[in-house]
Design an enzyme around this catalytic site. Structure first.
Site, PDB file in Angstrom:
ATOM      1  N   GLY A  33       0.824  -1.207   0.000  1.00 15.39           N
ATOM      2  CA  GLY A  33       0.000   0.000   0.000  1.00 15.39           C
ATOM      3  C   GLY A  33       0.852   1.248   0.000  1.00 15.39           C
ATOM      4  O   GLY A  33       2.061   1.183  -0.221  1.00 15.39           O
ATOM      5  N   ASN A  34       0.237   2.379   0.233  1.00 11.59           N
ATOM      6  CA  ASN A  34       0.978   3.638   0.282  1.00 11.59           C
ATOM      7  C   ASN A  34       0.366   4.555   1.332  1.00 11.59           C
ATOM      8  O   ASN A  34      -0.650   4.232   1.929  1.00 11.59           O
ATOM      9  CB  ASN A  34       1.012   4.300  -1.106  1.00 11.59           C
ATOM     10  CG  ASN A  34      -0.378   4.652  -1.598  1.00 11.59           C
ATOM     11  OD1 ASN A  34      -1.029   5.536  -1.064  1.00 11.59           O
ATOM     12  ND2 ASN A  34      -0.839   3.935  -2.620  1.00 11.59           N
ATOM     13  N   ARG A  35       1.014   5.696   1.548  1.00 13.25           N
ATOM     14  CA  ARG A  35       0.650   6.548   2.677  1.00 13.25           C
ATOM     15  C   ARG A  35      -0.404   7.595   2.344  1.00 13.25           C
ATOM     16  O   ARG A  35      -0.631   8.518   3.120  1.00 13.25           O
ATOM     17  CB  ARG A  35       1.904   7.248   3.213  1.00 13.25           C
ATOM     18  CG  ARG A  35       2.898   6.290   3.839  1.00 13.25           C
ATOM     19  CD  ARG A  35       4.198   7.007   4.178  1.00 13.25           C
ATOM     20  NE  ARG A  35       3.973   8.128   5.071  1.00 13.25           N
ATOM     21  CZ  ARG A  35       4.718   9.227   5.118  1.00 13.25           C
ATOM     22  NH1 ARG A  35       5.725   9.360   4.278  1.00 13.25           N
ATOM     23  NH2 ARG A  35       4.454  10.190   5.963  1.00 13.25           N
TER      24      ARG A  35
END
Ligand code: CTP
Ligand code: CA
Length: 237
Positions: A33-35
């Site tokens: 995933g990412n932030r």
């Protein structure tokens, strides 16, 4: 323009906004995933709704509370987990839409294989290599399958050392995606992602700076919609 004057200046438009970060499964309990918090895209949706548009908000993973804070009767919410889900949902919502804004932080790669059982350390002691394959580029797809009268807006989060380099990267990306507008966002570890405010440069299809804006994510959102309206006036359907 005063708030009152522009209050309903998006009335009659159907806009699609994607937001949040996609997650690509690795096994039943893990993902890449990412932030992205989803705040900027959600602010774009809310701003459009407040200005009279009918909005479809396609949300990948967003931080807790972000969507709840922004909901309005003019926003219909569609959830999407992976890049493939988001692509499907955006294309479905985009048919008949006047504007599509890809504010989502889309995973560039996904695991080549999704294990159907939890990966165990025992099966790969010391180290593990995970093969990744590219995901589809949703924005570039929209840019290829152009529909007259539909405005396509991309986002780009870049970490460039100078403004010139930021603009240069932005122009190349804009051309690669075939979008009408590109919202350039300089990100570092403390700017952009997860923060309440933002600073952006909006590039027009010709690569020129259309609008610059900074401030709250809502202020940036309003500036982006101003740029969308201006570009639609320049090149009417
Ligand atoms: N985007 C997309 N599908 C992808 C990757 C990105 O639709 N698979 C969209 C994003 O939503 C954004 C724009 O493309 O609107 C630019 O995303 P960005 O990550 O900056 O560009 P990439 O083409 O992925 O290039 P890179 O990450 O290498 O800079
Ligand atoms: Ca990317």
């Amino acid at each position: 323009l005063s708030l009152v004057e522009r209050e309903q200046d998006l009335a009659g438009l159907h806009v699609v906004v994607s937001t949040g970060g996609t997650r690509e499964p690795l096994d039943p309990v893990r993902y890449l995933g990412n932030r992205s918090s989803g705040r900027q895209g959600t602010a774009l949706a809310r701003a459009a709704a407040d200005r009279g548009a009918r909005v479809t908000l396609v949300a990948a993973h967003v931080d807790d509370g972000v969507l709840e804070d922004a909901m309005s009767p003019r926003i219909s919410l569609v959830r999407a987990g992976t890049t493939a889900d988001l692509g499907e949902a955006v294309r479905t919502a985009a048919s008949g839409a006047d504007v599509v804004v890809m504010a989502a932080a889309v995973a560039d790669y996904r695991p080549a294989e999704v294990a159907d059982r939890k990966l165990a350390k025992e099966s790969s002691p010391g180290a593990r290599t995970i093969e990744l394959v590219e995901t589809e580029d949703i924005l570039a797809g929209l840019g290829r399958d152009r529909v007259p009268g539909r405005t396509i807006v991309g986002f780009a989060a870049e970490t460039a050392p100078t403004r010139d380099e930021l603009l240069e990267r932005g122009r190349r990306k804009l051309a690669r995606k075939g979008a009408d507008l590109l919202v350039l966002n300089e990100v570092g570890w403390s700017v952009g992602f997860e923060s309440a405010s933002n600073a952006v440069i909006v590039l027009g299809a010709d690569g020129d700076v259309a609008v610059e804006a900074s401030g709250s994510k809502r202020a940036v959102a309003d500036a982006v919609w101003d740029a969308v309206l201006a570009s639609r006036m320049d090149r009417p359907a």
